[in-house]
Write a protein that holds these residues in place. Structure first.
Motif, PDB file in Angstrom:
ATOM      1  N   LEU A 180       0.859  -1.183   0.000  1.00 44.03           N
ATOM      2  CA  LEU A 180       0.000   0.000   0.000  1.00 44.03           C
ATOM      3  C   LEU A 180       0.892   1.228   0.000  1.00 44.03           C
ATOM      4  CD1 LEU A 180      -2.829  -0.641   2.661  1.00 44.03           C
ATOM      5  CD2 LEU A 180      -3.056  -0.737   0.163  1.00 44.03           C
TER       6      LEU A 180
ATOM      7  N   LYS B 212      -6.136   3.278  10.515  1.00 44.89           N
ATOM      8  CA  LYS B 212      -6.489   1.863  10.606  1.00 44.89           C
ATOM      9  C   LYS B 212      -6.671   1.318   9.195  1.00 44.89           C
ATOM     10  CE  LYS B 212     -10.021  -1.146  12.740  1.00 44.89           C
ATOM     11  NZ  LYS B 212     -11.222  -1.129  13.597  1.00 44.89           N
ATOM     12  N   ILE B 213      -6.056   0.161   8.929  1.00 40.86           N
ATOM     13  CA  ILE B 213      -6.103  -0.469   7.613  1.00 40.86           C
ATOM     14  C   ILE B 213      -6.713  -1.854   7.755  1.00 40.86           C
ATOM     15  CG2 ILE B 213      -4.742  -1.274   5.648  1.00 40.86           C
ATOM     16  CD1 ILE B 213      -2.545   0.724   6.613  1.00 40.86           C
ATOM     17  N   LYS B 214      -7.759  -2.132   7.010  1.00 41.14           N
ATOM     18  CA  LYS B 214      -8.411  -3.441   7.076  1.00 41.14           C
ATOM     19  C   LYS B 214      -7.544  -4.501   6.399  1.00 41.14           C
ATOM     20  CE  LYS B 214     -13.177  -1.738   7.202  1.00 41.14           C
ATOM     21  NZ  LYS B 214     -14.493  -1.727   6.521  1.00 41.14           N
TER      22      LYS B 214
ATOM     23  N   PRO C  16      -3.617  -6.610   3.055  1.00 39.67           N
ATOM     24  CA  PRO C  16      -4.596  -5.518   3.073  1.00 39.67           C
ATOM     25  C   PRO C  16      -5.780  -5.822   2.166  1.00 39.67           C
ATOM     26  CG  PRO C  16      -2.364  -4.679   2.724  1.00 39.67           C
ATOM     27  CD  PRO C  16      -2.283  -6.169   2.599  1.00 39.67           C
TER      28      PRO C  16
ATOM     29  N   ALA D  90      -7.409   3.623   1.471  1.00 34.34           N
ATOM     30  CA  ALA D  90      -7.200   2.378   2.217  1.00 34.34           C
ATOM     31  C   ALA D  90      -7.140   2.596   3.723  1.00 34.34           C
ATOM     32  CB  ALA D  90      -5.915   1.701   1.744  1.00 34.34           C
ATOM     33  N   VAL D  91      -6.847   3.830   4.152  1.00 35.82           N
ATOM     34  CA  VAL D  91      -6.660   4.115   5.573  1.00 35.82           C
ATOM     35  C   VAL D  91      -7.883   4.844   6.135  1.00 35.82           C
ATOM     36  CG1 VAL D  91      -5.194   5.194   7.312  1.00 35.82           C
ATOM     37  CG2 VAL D  91      -4.169   4.319   5.198  1.00 35.82           C
TER      38      VAL D  91
END
Length: 433
Positions: free
Chosen positions: A329, A369-371, A377, A386-387
């Motif tokens: 990422l 926070k990143i899933k 990711p 993404a965050v």
């Protein structure tokens, strides 16, 4: 996303840190939280707190970069509220500046300064250390001074050490034997048994290199995967064009499973100083083929700066994409990620974006926070959303001088996240993560 706001006034800094007895503390800077999260300031007056780690008794050890060494914070709980029972200096060493980790049995404490890594026997119940042993040396240089440490649960005999570049653009790092801009692994058993300290450049094994300054290291507990967050270069130019406000991207990089003898990512080169990742592509000259998250070269002062008729800029970019390991990422330029830690179930990674001086307006200064799913990711490398930012400053225009700047992260056994803010000298506990 709904936002809750915490308004705070300037906290009173103490010359010596004492027990807080669950007294409510006001953050130095006003914060805003994403819905469902809480952030409580539990300790202030710390001396540039950086990395943190829990011992086996549930006490929190804090590395203070401001010349104080290592602090031991004893925590207690009253009606579900985390409180500081006591706080005292554990190691008095004004050279220690960031790195801290425990052996998996909790009986050996590892710390670092710019030049070396040390080990102390540690008693968690008594809160005492034994005689210091120098394990690794030979890392003294200018430029980036932190040496981050990680002891993976999946590989309990391994000590991971990250060392950054000697300056913004360090062309000596094109040689892996320089031992800079690199992450290495060492056998703890061998380090402790040896009568002489290992030399960082010649010892250990290369996990990854071409990594300008990977201050944050983390292990996904659900897989054993090792991750780093990369602070990329400042003030870059390509073909005479100033790109620095929005490029290059900061990076989240994957290094595979240390426990896997056939780890295909072991020893990979991640590009620096020849190649960088793109965040904003439209202002990059000769940008054919460059997408968000892809690597490109031709940066002033680096290899491939000057191209020839036989080596076009497109050829250089193609080399960077095909011959160097790309990120998983990317993040906005100059947000300065300094730590990455994972939830126990591997469903998310938390990243501390310290923020940087090299952008107008300032960016970073927040917790993200990143899933994750299945060890990777959920978002792809080109996803700029993404965050999820869960803790931010109310007013980033006051940064970096008068805002919170997150650094060290650590989860306790109840899944609560603890976070240091170095410039404001604060320690927070965050729930809802």
């Amino acid at each position: 996303m709904a936002i809750l706001t915490i308004f705070g006034a300037m906290a009173l800094f103490l010359s010596s840190v004492v027990a807080q007895n669950c007294t409510a503390l006001t953050p130095k800077a006003p914060l805003k939280l994403a819905e469902g999260y809480t952030a409580e300031l539990i300790l202030n007056g710390l001396n540039i707190p950086r990395d943190i780690v829990f011992d086996t008794a549930g006490n929190l050890l804090v590395s203070e970069q401001g010349g104080a060494g290592i602090r031991r914070v004893v925590l207690t709980e009253t009606d579900g509220k985390v409180c500081v029972a006591s706080s005292a200096q554990l190691i008095d060493d004004n050279t220690l500046n960031h790195g801290i980790a425990f052996s998996q049995d909790g009986k050996t404490l590892f710390v670092s300064n710019m030049a070396s890594v040390f080990a102390y026997p540690y008693d968690a119940e008594a809160g005492t250390v034994g005689t210091k042993k120098t394990l690794i040396e030979g890392m003294r240089s200018g430029g980036h001074i932190t040496r981050t440490l990680l002891t993976p649960a999946s590989a309990p005999d391994i000590l991971v050490v990250s060392r950054g570049s000697d300056g913004n653009i360090d062309n000596t790092t094109t040689d892996v034997e320089a031992g800079k801009s690199i992450i290495k692994t060492f056998s703890i058993t061998e380090l402790l048994a040896s009568t002489a300290a290992a030399n960082f450049a010649t010892g250990g094994e290369v996990l990854g290199w071409g990594l300008r300054n990977s201050v944050g290291l983390g292990e996904d507990p659900s897989t054993g995967g090792i991750w780093s967050v990369e602070n990329s270069a400042d003030d870059i130019h390509r073909s005479g064009v100033d790109l620095h406000n929005d490029n290059p991207a900061e990076e989240l990089n994957y290094h595979g499973l240390i426990k896997d003898a056939n780890n295909p990512l072991k020893g990979k080169n991640y590009g620096y100083p020849a190649c960088f990742s793109a965040w904003q592509t439209t202002n990059i000259p000769e940008n054919t083929g460059i997408t968000i998250g892809s690597q490109f070269g031709g940066i002033a002062g680096t290899p491939f700066e000057n191209v020839t008729a036989r080596q076009s800029m497109e050829d250089v970019d193609d080399f960077c994409r095909t011959e160097r390991q790309g990120p998983s990422l990317v993040f906005p330029a100059h947000t300065a990620p300094l730590d990455v830690k994972f939830k126990e179930d591997g469903s998310a990674a938390i990243v501390a974006f310290h923020g940087s001086w090299d952008r107008t307006p300032p960016d970073g200064f927040r917790l993200g926070k990143i899933k994750f799913a299945d060890g990777q990711p959920v978002a792809n490398v080109s996803d700029t959303t993404a965050v999820e930012y869960i803790v931010e400053n109310q007013d980033n225009t006051k940064c970096p001088g008068s805002c919170f700047r997150p650094v060290g992260l650590a989860f306790d056994k109840k899944g609560r996240l603890f976070m240091t803010a170095d410039e404001s000298g604060e320690l927070f506990v965050i729930t809802g993560v």
